[in-house]
Design a protein around this motif. Structure first.
Motif, PDB file in Angstrom:
ATOM      1  N   UNK A  18       0.910  -1.154  -0.112  1.00  0.00           N
ATOM      2  CA  UNK A  18      -0.087   0.139  -0.081  1.00  0.00           C
ATOM      3  C   UNK A  18       0.872   1.288   0.245  1.00  0.00           C
ATOM      4  N   UNK A  19       0.563   2.355  -0.583  1.00  0.00           N
ATOM      5  CA  UNK A  19       1.202   3.492  -0.575  1.00  0.00           C
ATOM      6  C   UNK A  19       0.407   4.774  -0.486  1.00  0.00           C
ATOM      7  N   UNK A  20       0.805   5.707   0.235  1.00  0.00           N
ATOM      8  CA  UNK A  20       0.229   7.078   0.123  1.00  0.00           C
ATOM      9  C   UNK A  20       0.770   8.087  -0.741  1.00  0.00           C
ATOM     10  N   UNK A  21       1.561   7.481  -1.588  1.00  0.00           N
ATOM     11  CA  UNK A  21       2.135   8.364  -2.802  1.00  0.00           C
ATOM     12  C   UNK A  21       1.099   8.452  -3.691  1.00  0.00           C
ATOM     13  N   UNK A  22       0.978   9.645  -4.304  1.00  0.00           N
ATOM     14  CA  UNK A  22      -0.220   9.579  -5.563  1.00  0.00           C
ATOM     15  C   UNK A  22       0.526   9.496  -6.737  1.00  0.00           C
ATOM     16  N   UNK A  57       6.056   1.163 -11.724  1.00  0.00           N
ATOM     17  CA  UNK A  57       6.368  -0.314 -11.260  1.00  0.00           C
ATOM     18  C   UNK A  57       6.415   0.070  -9.800  1.00  0.00           C
ATOM     19  N   UNK A  58       5.548  -0.711  -8.859  1.00  0.00           N
ATOM     20  CA  UNK A  58       5.500  -0.583  -7.443  1.00  0.00           C
ATOM     21  C   UNK A  58       6.080  -2.057  -6.864  1.00  0.00           C
ATOM     22  N   UNK A  59       6.297  -2.987  -7.662  1.00  0.00           N
ATOM     23  CA  UNK A  59       6.868  -4.021  -6.969  1.00  0.00           C
ATOM     24  C   UNK A  59       7.099  -5.167  -8.099  1.00  0.00           C
ATOM     25  N   UNK A  60       8.223  -5.850  -7.903  1.00  0.00           N
ATOM     26  CA  UNK A  60       8.698  -6.660  -8.879  1.00  0.00           C
ATOM     27  C   UNK A  60       9.080  -8.026  -8.169  1.00  0.00           C
ATOM     28  N   UNK A  61       8.749  -9.235  -8.543  1.00  0.00           N
ATOM     29  CA  UNK A  61       8.887 -10.229  -8.029  1.00  0.00           C
ATOM     30  C   UNK A  61       9.338 -11.389  -9.072  1.00  0.00           C
ATOM     31  N   UNK A  62      10.699 -11.810  -8.738  1.00  0.00           N
ATOM     32  CA  UNK A  62      11.615 -12.265  -9.722  1.00  0.00           C
ATOM     33  C   UNK A  62      11.658 -13.624  -9.756  1.00  0.00           C
ATOM     34  N   UNK A  63      11.701 -14.299 -11.079  1.00  0.00           N
ATOM     35  CA  UNK A  63      11.867 -15.775 -11.054  1.00  0.00           C
ATOM     36  C   UNK A  63      11.026 -16.646 -10.648  1.00  0.00           C
ATOM     37  N   UNK A  64       9.681 -16.386 -10.528  1.00  0.00           N
ATOM     38  CA  UNK A  64       8.489 -17.164  -9.942  1.00  0.00           C
ATOM     39  C   UNK A  64       7.804 -17.756 -11.415  1.00  0.00           C
ATOM     40  N   UNK A  65       7.895 -19.234 -11.262  1.00  0.00           N
ATOM     41  CA  UNK A  65       7.450 -19.926 -12.464  1.00  0.00           C
ATOM     42  C   UNK A  65       8.254 -19.767 -13.642  1.00  0.00           C
ATOM     43  N   UNK A  66       9.475 -19.178 -13.759  1.00  0.00           N
ATOM     44  CA  UNK A  66      10.052 -18.841 -14.930  1.00  0.00           C
ATOM     45  C   UNK A  66       9.783 -17.533 -15.463  1.00  0.00           C
ATOM     46  N   UNK A  67       9.192 -16.767 -14.638  1.00  0.00           N
ATOM     47  CA  UNK A  67       8.695 -15.473 -15.194  1.00  0.00           C
ATOM     48  C   UNK A  67       9.093 -14.207 -14.000  1.00  0.00           C
ATOM     49  N   UNK A  68       9.157 -12.945 -14.235  1.00  0.00           N
ATOM     50  CA  UNK A  68       8.966 -11.879 -13.420  1.00  0.00           C
ATOM     51  C   UNK A  68       7.598 -11.199 -13.254  1.00  0.00           C
ATOM     52  N   UNK A  69       7.190 -11.105 -12.278  1.00  0.00           N
ATOM     53  CA  UNK A  69       5.582 -10.446 -11.875  1.00  0.00           C
ATOM     54  C   UNK A  69       5.808  -9.093 -11.500  1.00  0.00           C
ATOM     55  N   UNK A  70       5.420  -8.163 -12.435  1.00  0.00           N
ATOM     56  CA  UNK A  70       5.468  -6.673 -12.119  1.00  0.00           C
ATOM     57  C   UNK A  70       4.200  -6.152 -11.843  1.00  0.00           C
ATOM     58  N   UNK A  71       4.069  -5.309 -10.862  1.00  0.00           N
ATOM     59  CA  UNK A  71       2.690  -4.836 -10.431  1.00  0.00           C
ATOM     60  C   UNK A  71       2.927  -3.594 -10.949  1.00  0.00           C
ATOM     61  N   UNK A  72       1.857  -2.819 -11.731  1.00  0.00           N
ATOM     62  CA  UNK A  72       1.901  -1.651 -12.432  1.00  0.00           C
ATOM     63  C   UNK A  72       0.649  -0.772 -11.676  1.00  0.00           C
ATOM     64  N   UNK A  73       1.066   0.606 -11.544  1.00  0.00           N
ATOM     65  CA  UNK A  73      -0.184   1.407 -11.217  1.00  0.00           C
ATOM     66  C   UNK A  73      -0.135   2.827 -11.993  1.00  0.00           C
ATOM     67  N   UNK A  74      -1.506   3.290 -12.280  1.00  0.00           N
ATOM     68  CA  UNK A  74      -1.322   4.331 -12.905  1.00  0.00           C
ATOM     69  C   UNK A  74      -2.063   5.645 -12.380  1.00  0.00           C
ATOM     70  N   UNK A  75      -2.500   5.289 -11.338  1.00  0.00           N
ATOM     71  CA  UNK A  75      -3.483   6.181 -10.678  1.00  0.00           C
ATOM     72  C   UNK A  75      -5.170   6.080 -10.687  1.00  0.00           C
TER      73      UNK A  75
END
Length: 119
Positions: A18-22, A57-75
């Motif tokens: 969670x983030x308070x950043x706008x 990009x707010x989070x990156x989880x690397x190497x899970x099931x052979x992929x990187x999982x990237x969380x994106x937010x645009x507001x």
């Protein structure tokens, strides 16, 4: 890149912090462009279709099931409903805080084969 429906995630570890950043990121351009919230609103129509999303990009989880999982937010979207965070799988490793444009196939309710009922 393949898009997954972040609203169907299981487990606290999968959530971006969670983030308070706008966050305010301009929508991608072009016919396939969507905001993060539009991917949820139109998920049925967009299922298995190409979409383009621009977000921070707010989070990156690397190497899970052979992929990187990237969380994106645009507001866009509602944090309470989980429609403000889109998970994108990729071989790339963007830095947290970077603004990126992701193009790929949206998969509504994608089952990645994890058995969450096993102890």
């Amino acid at each position: 890149m393949a898009f997954g429906n972040a609203a169907k995630r299981r487990g606290e570890g999968a959530k971006a912090p969670a983030s308070s950043e706008t966050i305010k990121v301009e929508k991608a351009k072009g016919a396939d462009a969507c905001t993060v919230s539009e991917t949820y609103e139109k998920a049925g129509k967009l299922d298995k279709k190409t979409v383009v999303v621009r977000g921070k990009v707010v989070k990156v989880s690397r190497g899970i099931m052979g992929m990187n999982w990237v969380h994106l937010r645009d507001g866009s979207g509602d944090p309470g409903k989980g429609t403000n965070d889109l998970v994108v799988t990729t071989q790339d490793v963007p830095k947290v805080g970077a603004v990126v444009t992701a193009k790929g196939t949206l998969h509504k309710d994608k089952d990645f084969g994890a058995d969450t009922n096993t102890v």
